[in-house]
Design an enzyme around this catalytic site. Structure first.
Site, short mmCIF file in Angstrom:
data_model
loop_
_atom_site.label_atom_id
_atom_site.label_comp_id
_atom_site.label_asym_id
_atom_site.label_seq_id
_atom_site.Cartn_x
_atom_site.Cartn_y
_atom_site.Cartn_z
N HIS A 85 0.80 -1.25 0.02
CA HIS A 85 -0.13 -0.09 -0.04
C HIS A 85 0.91 1.11 0.00
O HIS A 85 1.82 1.37 0.61
CB HIS A 85 -1.10 0.06 1.27
CG HIS A 85 -1.89 1.14 1.08
ND1 HIS A 85 -1.63 2.35 1.68
CD2 HIS A 85 -3.22 1.13 0.72
CE1 HIS A 85 -2.98 3.14 1.32
NE2 HIS A 85 -3.67 2.46 0.88
N GLU A 133 -3.49 3.44 -7.11
CA GLU A 133 -3.84 4.40 -6.17
C GLU A 133 -2.83 5.74 -6.33
O GLU A 133 -1.77 5.71 -5.94
CB GLU A 133 -3.81 3.88 -4.80
CG GLU A 133 -4.94 3.14 -4.41
CD GLU A 133 -5.27 2.79 -2.99
OE1 GLU A 133 -6.23 2.93 -2.66
OE2 GLU A 133 -4.42 2.61 -2.38
O1 LIG Z 1 -5.56 4.55 0.27
C1 LIG Z 1 -6.68 4.40 -0.05
C2 LIG Z 1 -7.26 2.78 0.18
O2 LIG Z 1 -6.25 1.89 0.62
C3 LIG Z 1 -7.60 5.28 -0.51
O3 LIG Z 1 -7.77 6.14 0.78
P1 LIG Z 1 -9.22 6.95 0.42
O4 LIG Z 1 -10.60 6.29 0.01
O5 LIG Z 1 -9.39 7.56 1.85
O6 LIG Z 1 -8.83 7.99 -0.66
#
Ligand SMILES: O=C(CO)COP(=O)(O)O
Length: 214
Positions: A85, A133
């Site tokens: 992550h 992400e």
């Molecule tokens: O890092 C995330 C999920 O692992 C995304 O976070 P948010 O949904 O708070 O933007």
């Protein structure tokens, strides 16, 4: 669609969120799961919600003080794990080791990455899924599916070019059903989200909104 709710270290009640995940999962065709902190996995799994770890280390049983062993999160009730992550970045060799550790313990895997190039590299390691992400959108409430649709489409293409068996998720700023639909339209099979549920006054209502159009 797969909706994976990462609780990070937010000060929410993990059991209450898990009960909402379980209940909303029963009311929709979407698949819902929750990733609490390691110390909460057992209590969360006991609710019946599909429970994931946020991380496992590239280790085996032995002298690894302070590490998270894949077999231990399985013993606690987890069925899958995030790896790499954005808030728990690993070196490439350690991502590989963590995927192998998760496979050994029979955990489903989602390897996270910042961009399409990293998604290709992550897919080459053979996880069940990858999740793109963009770190600058995490926690902003601005959905990646609207703010940066190209990165999502590029990630889908990058993963498919490497291994068409690897599913693609996207995350960052996803908090409404419209965001999930927009993500699906860009070609992903699921979303990874956190603050939209973990920081919501009413997590169950937030989850219901997320799956309502699915
Ligand atoms: O890092 C995330 C999920 O692992 C995304 O976070 P948010 O949904 O708070 O933007």
């Amino acid at each position: 669609m797969f909706v994976l709710v990462n609780l990070k270290t937010y000060p929410c009640d993990p059991v209450a969120v898990a009960e909402a995940v379980r209940d909303v999962d029963e009311s929709t065709d979407a698949r819902l799961a929750v990733a609490p902190q390691a110390a909460h996995i057992e209590r969360v799994a006991e609710t019946g919600a599909e429970t994931w770890a946020q991380h496992v280390d590239p280790i085996e049983h032995g002298s690894n003080t302070g590490h998270t062993l894949a077999e231990s999160v399985v013993d606690a009730g987890a069925v899958g794990t995030l790896i790499n992550h954005s808030e728990q970045r690993l070196k490439l060799a350690d991502i590989d080791g963590s995927v192998r550790a998760a496979e050994r313990a029979d955990l489903e895997t989602v390897v996270c990455a910042n961009n399409a190039e990293q998604i290709g590299a992550a897919a080459a390691l053979g996880p069940d899924a990858v999740a793109v992400e963009p770190p600058e959108l995490i926690g902003t409430g601005t959905p990646v599916s609207q703010a940066d649709p190209d990165i999502v489409e590029d990630a889908v293409e990058a993963a498919a070019n490497v291994d068409s068996e690897v599913s693609v998720l996207c995350g960052a700023g996803i908090s409404t059903g419209d965001d999930v639909v927009a993500a699906g339209d860009l070609g992903v099979e699921g979303v990874l989200l956190a603050s939209g549920v973990a920081k919501a006054d009413d997590p169950q209502a937030a989850l219901e909104d997320l799956v309502e159009p699915l």
